[in-house]
Design a protein around this motif. Structure first.
Motif, PDB file in Angstrom:
ATOM      1  N   ASP A 180       0.815  -1.215   0.000  1.00  0.00           N
ATOM      2  CA  ASP A 180       0.000   0.000   0.000  1.00  0.00           C
ATOM      3  C   ASP A 180       0.852   1.269   0.000  1.00  0.00           C
ATOM      4  O   ASP A 180       0.364   2.347  -0.357  1.00  0.00           O
ATOM      5  N   HIS A 181       2.112   1.133   0.405  1.00  0.00           N
ATOM      6  CA  HIS A 181       3.004   2.292   0.455  1.00  0.00           C
ATOM      7  C   HIS A 181       3.751   2.518  -0.861  1.00  0.00           C
ATOM      8  O   HIS A 181       4.493   3.498  -0.979  1.00  0.00           O
ATOM      9  N   ILE A 182       3.601   1.608  -1.815  1.00  0.00           N
ATOM     10  CA  ILE A 182       4.343   1.732  -3.084  1.00  0.00           C
ATOM     11  C   ILE A 182       3.408   1.618  -4.290  1.00  0.00           C
ATOM     12  O   ILE A 182       3.623   0.767  -5.171  1.00  0.00           O
ATOM     13  N   PRO A 183       2.402   2.447  -4.402  1.00  0.00           N
ATOM     14  CA  PRO A 183       1.476   2.346  -5.549  1.00  0.00           C
ATOM     15  C   PRO A 183       2.187   2.565  -6.881  1.00  0.00           C
ATOM     16  O   PRO A 183       1.829   1.955  -7.886  1.00  0.00           O
ATOM     17  N   GLY A 184       3.206   3.424  -6.903  1.00  0.00           N
ATOM     18  CA  GLY A 184       3.935   3.678  -8.144  1.00  0.00           C
ATOM     19  C   GLY A 184       4.680   2.452  -8.622  1.00  0.00           C
ATOM     20  O   GLY A 184       4.713   2.152  -9.823  1.00  0.00           O
ATOM     21  N   ALA A 185       5.268   1.705  -7.684  1.00  0.00           N
ATOM     22  CA  ALA A 185       6.001   0.492  -8.046  1.00  0.00           C
ATOM     23  C   ALA A 185       5.065  -0.582  -8.593  1.00  0.00           C
ATOM     24  O   ALA A 185       5.406  -1.323  -9.522  1.00  0.00           O
ATOM     25  N   LEU A 186       3.868  -0.674  -8.035  1.00  0.00           N
ATOM     26  CA  LEU A 186       2.896  -1.676  -8.496  1.00  0.00           C
ATOM     27  C   LEU A 186       2.449  -1.394  -9.921  1.00  0.00           C
ATOM     28  O   LEU A 186       2.158  -2.313 -10.689  1.00  0.00           O
ATOM     29  N   LEU A 187       2.375  -0.125 -10.286  1.00  0.00           N
ATOM     30  CA  LEU A 187       1.964   0.243 -11.637  1.00  0.00           C
ATOM     31  C   LEU A 187       3.065  -0.052 -12.658  1.00  0.00           C
ATOM     32  O   LEU A 187       2.785  -0.417 -13.796  1.00  0.00           O
ATOM     33  N   GLU A 247      12.083   3.754 -12.002  1.00  0.00           N
ATOM     34  CA  GLU A 247      11.769   3.186 -13.311  1.00  0.00           C
ATOM     35  C   GLU A 247      11.923   1.680 -13.209  1.00  0.00           C
ATOM     36  O   GLU A 247      12.258   1.157 -12.139  1.00  0.00           O
ATOM     37  N   ILE A 248      11.682   0.975 -14.305  1.00  0.00           N
ATOM     38  CA  ILE A 248      11.819  -0.482 -14.278  1.00  0.00           C
ATOM     39  C   ILE A 248      13.269  -0.838 -13.950  1.00  0.00           C
ATOM     40  O   ILE A 248      14.194  -0.399 -14.618  1.00  0.00           O
ATOM     41  N   GLY A 249      13.437  -1.615 -12.889  1.00  0.00           N
ATOM     42  CA  GLY A 249      14.774  -2.007 -12.490  1.00  0.00           C
ATOM     43  C   GLY A 249      15.503  -0.982 -11.649  1.00  0.00           C
ATOM     44  O   GLY A 249      16.727  -1.026 -11.539  1.00  0.00           O
ATOM     45  N   HIS A 250      14.770  -0.058 -11.034  1.00  0.00           N
ATOM     46  CA  HIS A 250      15.415   0.974 -10.213  1.00  0.00           C
ATOM     47  C   HIS A 250      14.516   1.301  -9.018  1.00  0.00           C
ATOM     48  O   HIS A 250      13.507   1.975  -9.153  1.00  0.00           O
ATOM     49  N   ILE A 251      14.919   0.815  -7.840  1.00  0.00           N
ATOM     50  CA  ILE A 251      14.210   1.075  -6.600  1.00  0.00           C
ATOM     51  C   ILE A 251      15.077   1.961  -5.718  1.00  0.00           C
ATOM     52  O   ILE A 251      16.266   1.694  -5.536  1.00  0.00           O
ATOM     53  N   LYS A 252      14.489   3.007  -5.168  1.00  0.00           N
ATOM     54  CA  LYS A 252      15.224   3.924  -4.295  1.00  0.00           C
ATOM     55  C   LYS A 252      14.559   3.954  -2.918  1.00  0.00           C
ATOM     56  O   LYS A 252      13.378   4.219  -2.795  1.00  0.00           O
ATOM     57  N   ILE A 253      15.357   3.640  -1.897  1.00  0.00           N
ATOM     58  CA  ILE A 253      14.865   3.624  -0.515  1.00  0.00           C
ATOM     59  C   ILE A 253      15.591   4.718   0.252  1.00  0.00           C
ATOM     60  O   ILE A 253      16.810   4.665   0.433  1.00  0.00           O
ATOM     61  N   SER A 254      14.833   5.715   0.694  1.00  0.00           N
ATOM     62  CA  SER A 254      15.409   6.837   1.435  1.00  0.00           C
ATOM     63  C   SER A 254      15.028   6.711   2.905  1.00  0.00           C
ATOM     64  O   SER A 254      13.843   6.620   3.238  1.00  0.00           O
ATOM     65  N   THR A 255      16.013   6.690   3.777  1.00  0.00           N
ATOM     66  CA  THR A 255      15.795   6.647   5.216  1.00  0.00           C
ATOM     67  C   THR A 255      16.339   7.937   5.828  1.00  0.00           C
ATOM     68  O   THR A 255      17.028   8.699   5.150  1.00  0.00           O
ATOM     69  N   PRO A 256      16.044   8.197   7.099  1.00  0.00           N
ATOM     70  CA  PRO A 256      16.533   9.437   7.701  1.00  0.00           C
ATOM     71  C   PRO A 256      18.053   9.593   7.670  1.00  0.00           C
ATOM     72  O   PRO A 256      18.558  10.719   7.713  1.00  0.00           O
ATOM     73  N   ARG A 257      18.798   8.489   7.582  1.00  0.00           N
ATOM     74  CA  ARG A 257      20.256   8.595   7.662  1.00  0.00           C
ATOM     75  C   ARG A 257      21.009   8.151   6.409  1.00  0.00           C
ATOM     76  O   ARG A 257      22.195   8.453   6.274  1.00  0.00           O
ATOM     77  N   LEU A 258      20.359   7.422   5.533  1.00  0.00           N
ATOM     78  CA  LEU A 258      21.048   6.975   4.326  1.00  0.00           C
ATOM     79  C   LEU A 258      20.049   6.700   3.213  1.00  0.00           C
ATOM     80  O   LEU A 258      18.849   6.581   3.441  1.00  0.00           O
ATOM     81  N   LYS A 300      11.186   6.280   2.940  1.00  0.00           N
ATOM     82  CA  LYS A 300      10.345   6.380   1.750  1.00  0.00           C
ATOM     83  C   LYS A 300      10.860   5.408   0.695  1.00  0.00           C
ATOM     84  O   LYS A 300      12.072   5.269   0.505  1.00  0.00           O
ATOM     85  N   ILE A 301       9.926   4.741   0.016  1.00  0.00           N
ATOM     86  CA  ILE A 301      10.277   3.791  -1.043  1.00  0.00           C
ATOM     87  C   ILE A 301       9.736   4.331  -2.358  1.00  0.00           C
ATOM     88  O   ILE A 301       8.542   4.610  -2.477  1.00  0.00           O
ATOM     89  N   LYS A 302      10.604   4.455  -3.336  1.00  0.00           N
ATOM     90  CA  LYS A 302      10.205   5.026  -4.618  1.00  0.00           C
ATOM     91  C   LYS A 302      10.695   4.152  -5.756  1.00  0.00           C
ATOM     92  O   LYS A 302      11.838   3.712  -5.762  1.00  0.00           O
ATOM     93  N   HIS A 303       9.814   3.916  -6.714  1.00  0.00           N
ATOM     94  CA  HIS A 303      10.159   3.150  -7.911  1.00  0.00           C
ATOM     95  C   HIS A 303      10.467   4.159  -9.017  1.00  0.00           C
ATOM     96  O   HIS A 303       9.566   4.714  -9.640  1.00  0.00           O
TER      97      HIS A 303
END
Length: 400
Positions: free
Chosen positions: A208-215, A276-287, A271-274
């Motif tokens: 539910d937190h990654i609707p962009g990745a599911l699309l 593009e295809i084959g590219h996942i970006k996970i942003s945390t408070p420290r890294l 935060k988890i962001k997709h």
């Protein structure tokens, strides 16, 4: 620079210690310089400026080294073994990347043929691009006339001819590999934070937190969709009233179908962001962690002995294609000002190690000590060849 989170934190501690020692040393130098200046004609300000400049220079050089260690990049090279005739990915025993990829593609095929049709209608390895038929015909000719040699040519292409056309099935492959990497990270985080259920500083992120990745990733969307919403699992729990307590996190069917509950347990505020295809970006408070995968469309070299003796195929009947997986991480500089809370991020180094052992083919061969095994096979083969020659010589001698 091949750094690690534990290495960065260790460097930070060393830098703080050194800065503290420098401060103490500066005080001592100041005291000595006062005595020295009292007996000489040098101005006090010049000595103080010189001392401060030396200390700042040392501190700057050490801080610069720490700054460059705040980011790292791991390049992993996976290999996909393909049977062009059957248009199937070959499973390789104990090579987790191949095991998981085979399982994922089988699940897509079992449940959604419209998605899998990309693989069937536009194979990753086209038969017309494969040299298998040419080599087999060459072998047949050689068997008929052993006196005539056969040849294999290697061509170098430049310009427009060197451009590689990546088939449509590569999109499905990239989506499957991206799902594979996320599933591995999910399992790793769940294991790391297994006993941290009541911790207020971590949060479970679900689909539910990654609707962009599911699309953008059809494989992730398909295989993480709840069981109740999928026709393929109607017979799994025919009477939902009899369903046992507890939440199903994984489910596999004998027809190849599968369900994997998507979840990533991360520090609160992530935060988890997709991208593009084959590219996942996970942003945390420290890294920030980025997971990238790409199929370049090129073949790669694998020893004949591995293919024939370990996988069990003839070398000329399969294609070896590489997939590039990259892990990028950048530690936020301001986060180093805090000494507490780093235990929520120590999973990073162990995940990097896990990903290398699961994905990188060279590391896999090192793990199974293939180099030693290969030399042993050659030694055994040489022994049998020698024995065969000895028997032939004995037979010829008796015949004469």
């Amino acid at each position: 620079m091949n750094s690690s989170l534990s290495g960065v934190l260790s460097s930070k501690r060393e830098l703080i210690k050194l800065f503290s020692m420098a401060a103490v040393l500066a005080f001592a130098v100041g005291a000595l310089s006062s005595i020295f200046i009292a007996r000489t004609s040098l101005p006090t300000l010049s000595v103080i400026i010189l001392a401060v400049c030396i200390i700042l220079l040392v501190f700057t050089l050490l801080a610069r080294e720490l700054w460059y260690s705040l980011s790292f990049e791991d390049e992993l090279e996976a290999i996909v073994f393909i049977d062009p005739k059957a248009n199937e990915v070959i499973d390789v025993k104990s090579y987790e990347f191949a095991n998981d990829l085979t399982r994922i593609l089988s699940a897509v095929k079992a449940e959604n043929r419209s998605i899998f049709s990309e693989w069937e209608n536009c194979p990753l390895v086209l038969k017309k691009d494969s040299t298998i038929q040419e080599l087999e015909s060459s072998e047949e000719k050689t068997e008929k006339d052993d006196k005539k040699p056969s040849y294999i040519a290697i061509k170098k292409l430049t310009g427009e001819a060197a451009k590689i056309e990546v088939p449509e099935s590569a999109k499905l492959l990239n989506e499957a590999v991206s799902f594979l990497m996320l599933e591995s990270l999910s399992l790793h985080l769940s294991t790391y934070f297994n006993d941290w259920d009541e911790d207020e500083y971590i949060t479970e992120y679900t689909r539910d937190h990654i609707p962009g990745a599911l699309l953008k990733n059809r494989v992730l969307n398909l295989l993480s969709t709840p069981i109740e919403q999928r026709d393929v699992f109607l017979d799994a729990f025919p009477d939902r009233g009899d369903k046992k307590e507890g939440e199903v996190v994984s489910l596999w069917g004998s027809d190849g179908s599968m369900y994997s509950r998507f979840d990533l347990i991360l520090p609160k505020g992530s935060k988890i962001k997709h991208e593009e295809i084959g590219h996942i970006k996970i942003s945390t408070p420290r890294l920030t962690l980025e997971i990238l995968n790409r199929y370049p469309g090129t073949s790669t070299s694998v020893s004949t002995s591995f293919i024939e003796n370990y996988i069990g195929y003839k070398r000329r009947t399969i294609e070896c294609r590489k997939v590039l997986v990259t892990l990028k991480c950048k530690i936020k500089p301001m986060s180093l000002l805090s000494a507490a809370g780093w235990r929520y991020y120590h999973w990073l180094d162990s995940y990097r190690s896990r990903a290398r052992h699961e994905v990188d083919f060279e590391q896999f061969q090192n793990d199974i000590s293939w180099s030693s095994v290969e030399h042993t096979l050659y030694a055994i083969r040489g022994r049998f060849i020698g024995l065969h020659r000895h028997l032939d010589a004995a037979v010829k001698k008796d015949g004469s």
